[in-house]
Design a protein around this motif. Structure first.
Motif, PDB file in Angstrom:
ATOM      1  N   THR A  15      92.031   6.304  28.013  1.00 18.89           N
ATOM      2  CA  THR A  15      91.193   7.334  28.625  1.00 18.89           C
ATOM      3  C   THR A  15      90.369   6.760  29.775  1.00 18.89           C
ATOM      4  N   ASP A  36      94.980  16.074  30.263  1.00 16.78           N
ATOM      5  CA  ASP A  36      94.548  15.460  29.011  1.00 16.78           C
ATOM      6  C   ASP A  36      95.458  15.959  27.892  1.00 16.78           C
ATOM      7  N   ASP A  38      95.717  14.521  24.975  1.00 13.00           N
ATOM      8  CA  ASP A  38      95.174  14.094  23.686  1.00 13.00           C
ATOM      9  C   ASP A  38      94.391  15.251  23.065  1.00 13.00           C
ATOM     10  N   GLY A  41      90.650  15.488  23.481  1.00 10.54           N
ATOM     11  CA  GLY A  41      90.094  15.973  24.738  1.00 10.54           C
ATOM     12  C   GLY A  41      89.028  15.090  25.358  1.00 10.54           C
ATOM     13  N   SER A  42      89.050  13.799  25.073  1.00  9.69           N
ATOM     14  CA  SER A  42      87.990  12.907  25.552  1.00  9.69           C
ATOM     15  C   SER A  42      87.937  12.806  27.068  1.00  9.69           C
ATOM     16  N   ALA A  44      89.016  15.041  29.304  1.00  7.68           N
ATOM     17  CA  ALA A  44      88.540  16.318  29.843  1.00  7.68           C
ATOM     18  C   ALA A  44      87.032  16.448  29.667  1.00  7.68           C
ATOM     19  N   ASP A  45      86.529  16.078  28.491  1.00  4.59           N
ATOM     20  CA  ASP A  45      85.081  16.138  28.240  1.00  4.59           C
ATOM     21  C   ASP A  45      84.331  15.220  29.198  1.00  4.59           C
ATOM     22  N   ILE A  60      91.068  19.523  35.884  1.00  2.00           N
ATOM     23  CA  ILE A  60      91.358  19.168  34.492  1.00  2.00           C
ATOM     24  C   ILE A  60      92.337  20.176  33.911  1.00  2.00           C
ATOM     25  N   GLU A  62      93.989  20.677  30.033  1.00  2.00           N
ATOM     26  CA  GLU A  62      94.158  20.206  28.651  1.00  2.00           C
ATOM     27  C   GLU A  62      95.527  20.656  28.163  1.00  2.00           C
ATOM     28  N   PRO A  64      97.700  19.492  24.958  1.00  2.00           N
ATOM     29  CA  PRO A  64      98.049  18.690  23.786  1.00  2.00           C
ATOM     30  C   PRO A  64      99.374  19.042  23.124  1.00  2.00           C
TER      31      PRO A  64
END
Length: 198
Positions: A15, A36, A38, A41-42, A44-45, A60, A62, A64
């Motif tokens: 990350t 992201d 994963d 969501g680390s 993206a956060d 961004i 997300e 997964p």
């Protein structure tokens, strides 16, 4: 250009590597997309919660699941750069990302089970896709680091950069990107661009 940050093990710097590379990709007024993949969501956060100006130009997505990953990668414009932060231990999703990869970056650490896991990722990378390692949180003065570098050299495994063990680089999304971290990842970025041209 799709750049996949891949490792089958957690806690190796995926990350952090993805975020720093996305920041470098979005310099010069370009926009990059950080995908992201994963579920945590680390990445993206980190970007969404950061007030760092260098992260403000990063889009961004997300993604997964395989379906969301394909949709996110389809939205990266032909002249754009997409950085994909993969989850650990999800070989099927990784294979889907590798099908679309132009470049693969493999973050790792030194010692223990790291080398066999690096080789397991390299075995998944298509033959025509350039791949290189980034040694994260490296204690460059240790014998184990020197031995690992010798082993990778002897096996013709490219190492595109070493990120020294520094709190300011690895602290994560608690503040702005560290200048020493950006300097270290700039070397990796230059290797990526060189690999993409070949």
């Amino acid at each position: 250009m799709i750049i996949v940050t891949a490792a089958l093990k957690g806690g190796v710097g995926k990350t952090t590597t993805s975020v720093y590379l996305a920041a470098l990709a979005s310099s010069n007024r370009r926009t990059s997309t950080l995908v992201d993949a994963d579920p945590q969501g680390s990445a993206a956060d980190w970007i969404a919660d950061s007030s760092d100006e260098q992260l403000s130009r990063i889009d961004i997505a997300e993604a997964p699941t395989e379906r969301l990953l394909n949709k996110a990668l389809d939205k990266v414009p032909p002249e754009g750069i997409g950085i994909v932060d993969m989850p650990p231990s999800h070989e099927r999703l990784l294979n889907k990302a590798l099908e679309r990869a132009r470049i693969v970056v493999i973050p790792t650490r030194v010692g223990g089970v790291e080398t066999p896991r690096v080789k397991a990722v390299l075995d998944l990378v298509p033959d025509d896709v350039p791949a290189g390692l980034v040694i994260c949180s490296a204690r460059t003065y240790t014998r184990s680091y020197q031995e690992a570098m010798q082993q990778y050299g002897a096996e013709n495994i490219p190492v595109w950069g070493t990120i020294p063990e520094r709190v300011s680089i690895t602290a994560g999304p608690t503040g702005p990107l560290a200048s020493d971290g950006l300097d270290s990842y700039k070397k990796v970025w230059r290797k990526i661009l060189a690999a993409a041209r070949t």
